[in-house]
Motif scaffolding. Sequence first.
Motif, PDB file in Angstrom:
ATOM      1  N   GLY A 257      -1.179  20.740   6.385  1.00  0.00           N
ATOM      2  CA  GLY A 257      -1.165  19.987   7.640  1.00  0.00           C
ATOM      3  C   GLY A 257       0.232  19.630   8.122  1.00  0.00           C
ATOM      4  O   GLY A 257       1.177  20.412   7.994  1.00  0.00           O
ATOM      5  N   VAL A 258       0.369  18.421   8.665  1.00  0.00           N
ATOM      6  CA  VAL A 258       1.637  17.985   9.244  1.00  0.00           C
ATOM      7  C   VAL A 258       2.729  17.945   8.181  1.00  0.00           C
ATOM      8  O   VAL A 258       3.873  18.345   8.427  1.00  0.00           O
ATOM      9  N   THR A 259       2.372  17.485   6.995  1.00  0.00           N
ATOM     10  CA  THR A 259       3.356  17.433   5.910  1.00  0.00           C
ATOM     11  C   THR A 259       3.892  18.821   5.593  1.00  0.00           C
ATOM     12  O   THR A 259       5.097  19.013   5.398  1.00  0.00           O
ATOM     13  N   GLY A 260       3.005  19.805   5.560  1.00  0.00           N
ATOM     14  CA  GLY A 260       3.427  21.174   5.308  1.00  0.00           C
ATOM     15  C   GLY A 260       4.291  21.716   6.427  1.00  0.00           C
ATOM     16  O   GLY A 260       5.244  22.469   6.177  1.00  0.00           O
ATOM     17  N   ALA A 261       3.978  21.354   7.671  1.00  0.00           N
ATOM     18  CA  ALA A 261       4.767  21.816   8.811  1.00  0.00           C
ATOM     19  C   ALA A 261       6.185  21.266   8.749  1.00  0.00           C
ATOM     20  O   ALA A 261       7.165  21.985   9.001  1.00  0.00           O
ATOM     21  N   VAL A 262       6.300  19.995   8.401  1.00  0.00           N
ATOM     22  CA  VAL A 262       7.630  19.386   8.266  1.00  0.00           C
ATOM     23  C   VAL A 262       8.398  20.048   7.127  1.00  0.00           C
ATOM     24  O   VAL A 262       9.583  20.358   7.249  1.00  0.00           O
ATOM     25  N   ALA A 263       7.706  20.267   6.011  1.00  0.00           N
ATOM     26  CA  ALA A 263       8.351  20.927   4.871  1.00  0.00           C
ATOM     27  C   ALA A 263       8.822  22.323   5.237  1.00  0.00           C
ATOM     28  O   ALA A 263       9.891  22.767   4.809  1.00  0.00           O
ATOM     29  N   GLY A 264       8.022  23.026   6.058  1.00  0.00           N
ATOM     30  CA  GLY A 264       8.410  24.356   6.500  1.00  0.00           C
ATOM     31  C   GLY A 264       9.662  24.329   7.358  1.00  0.00           C
ATOM     32  O   GLY A 264      10.544  25.174   7.220  1.00  0.00           O
ATOM     33  N   ARG A 265       9.767  23.349   8.230  1.00  0.00           N
ATOM     34  CA  ARG A 265      10.952  23.223   9.083  1.00  0.00           C
ATOM     35  C   ARG A 265      12.188  22.939   8.250  1.00  0.00           C
ATOM     36  O   ARG A 265      13.308  23.331   8.613  1.00  0.00           O
TER      37      ARG A 265
END
Length: 281
Positions: A257-265
Motif C-alpha cells: 500500500g502507501v507504505t510500499g509506495a513511499v519505500a519505492g520512491r
Amino acid sequence: MPFRSKLYEMPPRAALCVVLVSSVSGCTSIPLGEGASLGSYAGMTTSGGTLTKAKLRVEAAPVLAARTARIVPTSVQLRGGSTFDSKDLALVSNTIDRTLCTGLSDRFEIVGPNQSADLVVHATVTNIIATNQTAAAGSTVASIGATVALPVPIPRLPIGLGGLAVEAEAVGSDGSQKAAMLWSRGANMITTRARVSEVGDAYSLSSAFASDFSRMLVKGRDPFKGMPSMPSMQRINASLGGKPKYDACTAFGRAPGVTGAVAGRLGLPPRWTDKGATAPQ
C-alpha cells in the motif's frame, strides 16, 4: 552542455518529452523464450506493447464461460540456475500471485487450493536479470535530490537495469490449456523506479505481468489491444493494502500500500515493506 543543464533551460513540457524519448533506448532487453512449464507452446501469436515482449493464445469462448478460478502458487525455474536469495525470489513470485488474484477477482470467483475450478492458473518465472544495487542507489539519490528543482521525472542511470520473464497458462476443468502467455520486460529509465535490491526491478515488473495475464482472462482476448480500462474499486482497495475480495486471496498477503509506495520512491528493498505470503506456498 550536460544533458541535465539543457533540461533546466527547457519549458517543463519540452523537458518531459526529452526525458520520455530518452527512456525508450534506456531499457534492458530480456529474451522472450520458452521454458518447460506449459502444457503446450503451440498456436501462440506475437503480441506485446512498446516495452513488453509477449506471445499468447486464448480460447475466448471457454475462458469467457468460466466463472471460477484457482491460482496455483507461482514457480521459479530460472534458466541457468539461480544465485538470488530465496526470500527475494519468494517476494517476486508472491507478488505475481497476489496481483493475479486481485486482477482475476474482477470477473471470477477465486477459490481455495482444495476446490475445483473452471480455470486453474499457474505462472512460472523463467528469467530474472539482476538489478545493479550500486547503480540503483545512485539513481535514487540523484532523483530525490533533483525532484525539488526540476518539475519533470528524472531518469534513472542507464546502467544496471534489471528484467523479468514469465510464462503462464490457464487450464480448464477438462485438463486442456485454454490460454497461455510468454512475457518479458526489461526495466527502463523512466517508468521503473530504482530499488536497492538484486530483484528490485523484477519485483516491480512482476505486477505488470500479472495485470496483463489476468486482463487476458477477464476479457478473453489479447490484453495489449484496445484501450485500457479504469481499475475497479476492488483493485484500488487491494492495491492500497485493503482486504481482498475473496478469502482465497488472503494466502498471498496484502499489498504494501502507501507504505510500499513511499519505500519505492526512496529506493528501499521490497522486503522492507512487503510481508509476502501469509500461508506456506
